[in-house]
Design a protein around this motif. Sequence first.
Motif, mmCIF file in Angstrom:
data_model
loop_
_atom_site.group_PDB
_atom_site.id
_atom_site.type_symbol
_atom_site.label_atom_id
_atom_site.label_comp_id
_atom_site.label_asym_id
_atom_site.label_seq_id
_atom_site.Cartn_x
_atom_site.Cartn_y
_atom_site.Cartn_z
ATOM 1 N N LEU A 103 0.816 -1.219 0.000
ATOM 2 C CA LEU A 103 0.000 0.000 0.000
ATOM 3 C C LEU A 103 0.848 1.266 0.000
ATOM 4 C CD1 LEU A 103 -2.704 -1.002 2.662
ATOM 5 C CD2 LEU A 103 -2.876 -1.173 0.175
ATOM 6 N N PHE A 104 2.013 1.234 0.653
ATOM 7 C CA PHE A 104 2.754 2.466 0.897
ATOM 8 C C PHE A 104 4.143 2.520 0.253
ATOM 9 C CE2 PHE A 104 -0.372 2.427 4.302
ATOM 10 C CZ PHE A 104 -0.770 3.756 4.372
ATOM 11 N N ALA A 105 4.557 1.510 -0.488
ATOM 12 C CA ALA A 105 5.874 1.550 -1.145
ATOM 13 C C ALA A 105 5.914 2.690 -2.162
ATOM 14 C CB ALA A 105 6.159 0.223 -1.828
ATOM 15 N N GLY A 135 9.246 2.224 -14.306
ATOM 16 C CA GLY A 135 7.810 2.059 -14.133
ATOM 17 C C GLY A 135 7.411 0.784 -13.423
ATOM 18 N N ARG A 136 8.255 0.313 -12.538
ATOM 19 C CA ARG A 136 7.927 -0.891 -11.766
ATOM 20 C C ARG A 136 6.753 -0.605 -10.832
ATOM 21 N NH1 ARG A 136 12.428 -4.953 -9.657
ATOM 22 N NH2 ARG A 136 11.096 -6.554 -8.789
ATOM 23 N N PRO A 137 5.820 -1.566 -10.631
ATOM 24 C CA PRO A 137 4.672 -1.338 -9.731
ATOM 25 C C PRO A 137 5.121 -1.004 -8.319
ATOM 26 C CG PRO A 137 4.302 -3.273 -11.086
ATOM 27 C CD PRO A 137 5.723 -2.859 -11.325
ATOM 28 N N TYR A 138 4.383 -0.116 -7.674
ATOM 29 C CA TYR A 138 4.685 0.257 -6.292
ATOM 30 C C TYR A 138 3.373 0.357 -5.522
ATOM 31 C CZ TYR A 138 3.937 4.875 -8.484
ATOM 32 O OH TYR A 138 3.440 5.933 -9.190
ATOM 33 N N GLY A 139 3.367 1.039 -4.377
ATOM 34 C CA GLY A 139 2.247 1.006 -3.454
ATOM 35 C C GLY A 139 0.941 1.538 -4.017
ATOM 36 N N LEU A 140 -0.152 0.871 -3.683
ATOM 37 C CA LEU A 140 -1.475 1.259 -4.164
ATOM 38 C C LEU A 140 -1.837 2.666 -3.722
ATOM 39 C CD1 LEU A 140 -4.208 0.506 -5.491
ATOM 40 C CD2 LEU A 140 -4.904 -0.425 -3.264
ATOM 41 N N PHE A 141 -1.615 2.992 -2.450
ATOM 42 C CA PHE A 141 -1.968 4.318 -1.935
ATOM 43 C C PHE A 141 -1.029 5.410 -2.433
ATOM 44 C CE2 PHE A 141 -4.102 2.515 2.159
ATOM 45 C CZ PHE A 141 -5.132 2.022 1.373
ATOM 46 N N MET A 142 0.095 5.029 -3.026
ATOM 47 C CA MET A 142 1.050 5.990 -3.552
ATOM 48 C C MET A 142 0.891 6.170 -5.053
ATOM 49 S SD MET A 142 2.267 6.517 -0.620
ATOM 50 C CE MET A 142 3.572 7.677 -0.967
ATOM 51 N N GLY A 143 -0.162 5.590 -5.620
ATOM 52 C CA GLY A 143 -0.454 5.758 -7.039
ATOM 53 C C GLY A 143 0.122 4.695 -7.940
ATOM 54 N N GLY A 144 0.582 3.593 -7.369
ATOM 55 C CA GLY A 144 1.264 2.583 -8.168
ATOM 56 C C GLY A 144 0.399 1.448 -8.661
ATOM 57 N N GLY A 145 -0.907 1.519 -8.457
ATOM 58 C CA GLY A 145 -1.784 0.459 -8.938
ATOM 59 C C GLY A 145 -1.848 -0.725 -7.989
ATOM 60 N N GLY A 146 -2.552 -1.767 -8.397
ATOM 61 C CA GLY A 146 -2.821 -2.891 -7.509
ATOM 62 C C GLY A 146 -2.010 -4.140 -7.763
ATOM 63 N N ARG A 147 -1.058 -4.081 -8.712
ATOM 64 C CA ARG A 147 -0.313 -5.310 -9.031
ATOM 65 C C ARG A 147 0.582 -5.756 -7.880
ATOM 66 N NH1 ARG A 147 2.562 -4.378 -14.656
ATOM 67 N NH2 ARG A 147 2.722 -2.246 -13.848
ATOM 68 N N LEU A 148 1.213 -4.816 -7.194
ATOM 69 C CA LEU A 148 2.043 -5.186 -6.048
ATOM 70 C C LEU A 148 1.175 -5.767 -4.935
ATOM 71 C CD1 LEU A 148 4.825 -5.243 -4.721
ATOM 72 C CD2 LEU A 148 4.443 -2.896 -3.933
ATOM 73 N N LEU A 149 0.014 -5.188 -4.711
ATOM 74 C CA LEU A 149 -0.905 -5.710 -3.697
ATOM 75 C C LEU A 149 -1.341 -7.128 -4.050
ATOM 76 C CD1 LEU A 149 -2.606 -5.347 -1.161
ATOM 77 C CD2 LEU A 149 -4.369 -4.278 -2.580
ATOM 78 N N ALA A 150 -1.620 -7.383 -5.307
ATOM 79 C CA ALA A 150 -2.010 -8.727 -5.728
ATOM 80 C C ALA A 150 -0.899 -9.732 -5.447
ATOM 81 C CB ALA A 150 -2.360 -8.725 -7.211
ATOM 82 N N ALA A 151 0.340 -9.348 -5.746
ATOM 83 C CA ALA A 151 1.471 -10.238 -5.481
ATOM 84 C C ALA A 151 1.607 -10.525 -3.994
ATOM 85 C CB ALA A 151 2.760 -9.614 -6.027
#
Length: 494
Positions: free
Chosen positions: A390-392, A408-424
């Motif tokens: 959420l916060f990376a 452009g690697r996925p990062y935290g959902l709450f930081m604008g990086g989308g949900g792919r990291l959260l899914a992992a």
Amino acid sequence: MASLSCSADQLAPFFGPNTTDAAAAAEYICNQFTVVSNKFIDTGYAVDTTYLLFSAYLVFSMQLGFAMLCAGSVRAKNTMNIMLTNVLDAAAGGLFYYLFGFAFAFGGPSNGFIGKHLFGLKELPSSSFDYSNFLYQWAFAIAAAGITSGSIAERTQFVAYLIYSSFLTGFVYPVVSHWFWSGDGWASATNINKLLFGSGVIDFAGSGVVHMVGGIAGFYGALIEGPRIGRFDRSGRSVALRGHSASLVVLGTFLLWFGWYGFNPGSFNKILNPYNSGNYYGQWSAVGRTAVTTTLAGCTAALTTLFGKRILSGHWNVTDVCNGLLGGFAAITAGCSVVEPWAAIVCGFVAAVVLIGCNILGEKFKFDDPLEAAQLHGGCGAWGVIFTALFATEKYVNEVYPIPGKSGRPYGLFMGGGGRLLAAHVIQILVTFGWVSATMGPLFFVLHKLKLLRISAEDEMAGMDLTRHGGFAYVYHDEDDSHKNGKIEPAGSS
């Protein structure tokens, strides 16, 4: 570290016409540059190895913290037993991690499930690993085993400790660390050719790999054994079986706090890594930031637990505060290198709430964990995995986990990086729980059926120090001991 380049053919034309042998002079100068360059390379390896070894020593010192924390959290009659199990975790874990564990975890090239090289450190040192890497990872492996020993304290047979500790450090934990930390792991953030959801799992220092594994294993051990005698009365109400020494609990907590500065910042494995050469900002800055986020999460969790337990129980309880502090550390461990310091405060606050909630649920379902290890490491570790997703931050993720030639690697959902990291990370929680359940759960169940897990009720009531280890940890000599023991010496004896 990049080497200095020098070519005699390029350098020779710069010599004047009076130079007797320009080519020889140029070659001599370039040879000196090569010597200097090699010295810089050697120094770089030495600095990074020294940094990793020092971090390994810090992480190993956490075993002393575990020992003190465990000793203070149990009743005096079981002190020697719990101290011996902590020594056993390190000793048995050392041998089995040397023989099998390190190979299963990092023995590449291999498949995504398990490593298949480096058994007995046969191919060390290499360009990928040195002996310092083994020592550092061994300290992590025995930390996972130490977590489990706290959950099953005061009622477990000694042989069960031998079996589970060897199995956990030699097989169960290494497989999980291979999945998420090895360059070949199917969900590793460093497996840049096959990134899960284009991201991989960012579990930097092991909220999931270490803390969840140890906590879930402890959960099954405590669940299958059942609560200690007297932990719940006949009506099912909770009865506190308090540890005998708050002083040892506080000492152990501070030692663990100190060791965590090797656990989290040390997980960079090296420090001499400039992000932009010739700049004040480099991996050494990330190391410092990681220490700061670790500190803030623990401090916030400690204060939140302090006031939360005050509201619930009406007491300022030092043991609860110590556990809250450690819960904050366990949670921040996954994302300590990729989040901002302010986010670590959020992490610590929620970790304290998670710990308090897990303890309430544990009492409701009559689950007995003398050190709250399953709730602390399992619950707070799982929250730390989610927190990271959420916060990376984008900047720190790309610095710590760079992909050459890509951005452009996925990062935290709450930081604008989308949900792919959260899914992992949701996948990480599910597969970690499943793997440990499928391995440690049956192991404890088989030990239980073979009557190798729990001691007898008589031994438990008397205390394992007396019945299993030849005497109590604390010996008091009173003036009238001889009268109490029924041994009266003659008055005139000499």
